[in-house]
Design a protein around this motif. Structure first.
Motif, mmCIF file in Angstrom:
data_model
loop_
_atom_site.group_PDB
_atom_site.id
_atom_site.type_symbol
_atom_site.label_atom_id
_atom_site.label_comp_id
_atom_site.label_asym_id
_atom_site.label_seq_id
_atom_site.Cartn_x
_atom_site.Cartn_y
_atom_site.Cartn_z
ATOM 1 N N LEU A 101 0.764 -1.334 0.038
ATOM 2 C CA LEU A 101 0.086 0.042 -0.172
ATOM 3 C C LEU A 101 0.684 1.377 -0.050
ATOM 4 O O LEU A 101 1.744 1.269 0.952
ATOM 5 N N VAL A 102 0.716 1.968 -1.162
ATOM 6 C CA VAL A 102 1.588 3.290 -1.273
ATOM 7 C C VAL A 102 0.684 4.619 -0.926
ATOM 8 O O VAL A 102 -0.189 4.476 -1.586
ATOM 9 N N VAL A 103 1.039 5.431 -0.006
ATOM 10 C CA VAL A 103 0.214 6.409 0.330
ATOM 11 C C VAL A 103 1.114 7.629 0.095
ATOM 12 O O VAL A 103 2.018 7.967 0.772
ATOM 13 N N ASP A 104 0.635 8.470 -1.094
ATOM 14 C CA ASP A 104 1.287 9.850 -1.297
ATOM 15 C C ASP A 104 0.679 10.727 -2.231
ATOM 16 O O ASP A 104 -0.270 10.084 -2.748
ATOM 17 N N ASP A 105 0.432 11.772 -1.636
ATOM 18 C CA ASP A 105 -0.404 12.763 -2.333
ATOM 19 C C ASP A 105 0.313 13.300 -3.792
ATOM 20 O O ASP A 105 -0.461 13.979 -4.762
ATOM 21 N N ASP A 106 1.485 12.637 -4.074
ATOM 22 C CA ASP A 106 2.221 12.971 -5.333
ATOM 23 C C ASP A 106 1.897 12.040 -6.364
ATOM 24 O O ASP A 106 2.292 10.771 -5.952
ATOM 25 N N LEU A 107 1.230 12.616 -7.318
ATOM 26 C CA LEU A 107 0.570 11.249 -8.336
ATOM 27 C C LEU A 107 2.059 10.745 -9.120
ATOM 28 O O LEU A 107 2.033 9.412 -9.225
ATOM 29 N N ASP A 108 3.163 11.442 -9.102
ATOM 30 C CA ASP A 108 4.367 10.926 -9.915
ATOM 31 C C ASP A 108 4.759 9.888 -9.038
ATOM 32 O O ASP A 108 5.406 8.955 -9.530
ATOM 33 N N THR A 109 4.888 10.140 -7.788
ATOM 34 C CA THR A 109 5.469 8.916 -6.975
ATOM 35 C C THR A 109 4.563 7.874 -6.556
ATOM 36 O O THR A 109 5.190 6.695 -6.674
ATOM 37 N N ARG A 110 3.307 7.811 -6.786
ATOM 38 C CA ARG A 110 2.548 6.700 -6.650
ATOM 39 C C ARG A 110 2.640 5.895 -8.081
ATOM 40 O O ARG A 110 2.642 4.829 -7.927
ATOM 41 N N THR A 111 2.657 6.781 -9.013
ATOM 42 C CA THR A 111 2.869 6.158 -10.497
ATOM 43 C C THR A 111 4.245 5.378 -10.573
ATOM 44 O O THR A 111 4.166 4.278 -11.013
ATOM 45 N N LEU A 112 5.242 6.017 -10.126
ATOM 46 C CA LEU A 112 6.628 5.490 -10.408
ATOM 47 C C LEU A 112 6.630 4.277 -9.403
ATOM 48 O O LEU A 112 7.237 3.170 -9.905
ATOM 49 N N LEU A 113 6.086 4.260 -8.342
ATOM 50 C CA LEU A 113 6.455 3.000 -7.232
ATOM 51 C C LEU A 113 5.635 1.871 -7.685
ATOM 52 O O LEU A 113 5.860 0.763 -7.755
ATOM 53 N N ALA A 143 4.809 -7.600 -7.613
ATOM 54 C CA ALA A 143 4.031 -6.900 -6.301
ATOM 55 C C ALA A 143 2.632 -6.535 -6.743
ATOM 56 O O ALA A 143 2.390 -6.288 -8.013
ATOM 57 N N GLU A 144 1.786 -6.595 -5.876
ATOM 58 C CA GLU A 144 0.235 -6.170 -5.936
ATOM 59 C C GLU A 144 0.267 -5.047 -5.262
ATOM 60 O O GLU A 144 0.677 -4.956 -4.081
ATOM 61 N N ILE A 145 -0.139 -3.868 -5.933
ATOM 62 C CA ILE A 145 0.161 -2.413 -5.427
ATOM 63 C C ILE A 145 -1.380 -1.784 -5.447
ATOM 64 O O ILE A 145 -1.998 -1.836 -6.499
ATOM 65 N N LEU A 146 -1.752 -1.250 -4.392
ATOM 66 C CA LEU A 146 -2.764 -0.129 -4.300
ATOM 67 C C LEU A 146 -2.237 1.185 -3.574
ATOM 68 O O LEU A 146 -1.352 1.038 -3.063
ATOM 69 N N THR A 147 -2.786 2.286 -4.284
ATOM 70 C CA THR A 147 -2.123 3.388 -3.901
ATOM 71 C C THR A 147 -3.326 4.348 -3.451
ATOM 72 O O THR A 147 -4.653 4.173 -3.489
ATOM 73 N N ALA A 148 -3.102 5.370 -2.741
ATOM 74 C CA ALA A 148 -3.979 6.292 -2.130
ATOM 75 C C ALA A 148 -3.201 7.690 -1.805
ATOM 76 O O ALA A 148 -2.029 7.528 -1.612
ATOM 77 N N ALA A 149 -4.037 8.651 -2.250
ATOM 78 C CA ALA A 149 -3.489 10.035 -2.176
ATOM 79 C C ALA A 149 -3.560 10.817 -0.744
ATOM 80 O O ALA A 149 -3.262 11.859 -0.797
ATOM 81 N N SER A 150 -4.478 10.008 -0.012
ATOM 82 C CA SER A 150 -4.850 10.748 1.281
ATOM 83 C C SER A 150 -4.717 9.658 2.228
ATOM 84 O O SER A 150 -4.896 8.541 2.054
ATOM 85 N N ALA A 151 -4.925 10.071 3.651
ATOM 86 C CA ALA A 151 -5.101 9.069 4.766
ATOM 87 C C ALA A 151 -6.408 8.188 4.645
ATOM 88 O O ALA A 151 -6.399 7.284 4.972
#
Length: 136
Positions: A14-26, A35-43
């Protein structure tokens, strides 16, 4: 990442970051290695995801738009404790101050890394926390 092939097959992040580029890169880098990844832009998004997704590792920014990563980790750890689990957590932030590093440790983060991200080092840290010893 380096030319060395890593396999994160079956690992859930689970990747939590408000920066879209960081979420996309990871997402791209870890999914490329299985890996299986889900991302969130907020808590708030992260807490919603935790309700149905059981990640093996949390990678979270500290500065989020709705609440900080410190309180987010406390909430996630409380939820996971009720499930009998503890998720290793990596703080990934732009802040390099010692007091922030100490606060992250007190909040329960296992690892504290500053941006910009060294992708090989992050992959190694994830592998280590996941117990993928052949990649450490």
């Amino acid at each position: 990442m380096s030319n060395e092939s890593m396999s994160f097959k079956g690992l859930r992040l689970l990747v939590v970051d408000d920066d879209l580029d960081t979420r996309t890169l990871l997402t791209f880098l870890f999914e490329l290695d299985g890996a299986e990844i889900l991302t969130a832009a907020s808590a708030a998004e992260a807490l919603e995801i935790i309700s149905f997704f059981k990640p093996d590792i949390l990678i979270s920014d500290i500065c989020l738009p709705d609440e900080d990563g410190y309180s987010l980790l406390v909430k996630i750890r409380n939820i996971e404790a009720k499930r009998g689990r503890k998720i290793p957590a990596i703080a990934l932030t732009a802040s390099a101050y010692d007091e922030d590093r100490k606060r992250a440790s007190l909040a329960g983060y296992d690892i504290y890394r500053c941006k910009p991200i060294d992708l090989d080092e992050l992959a190694s840290v994830v592998a280590s926390l996941a117990g993928l010893e052949q990649y450490v």
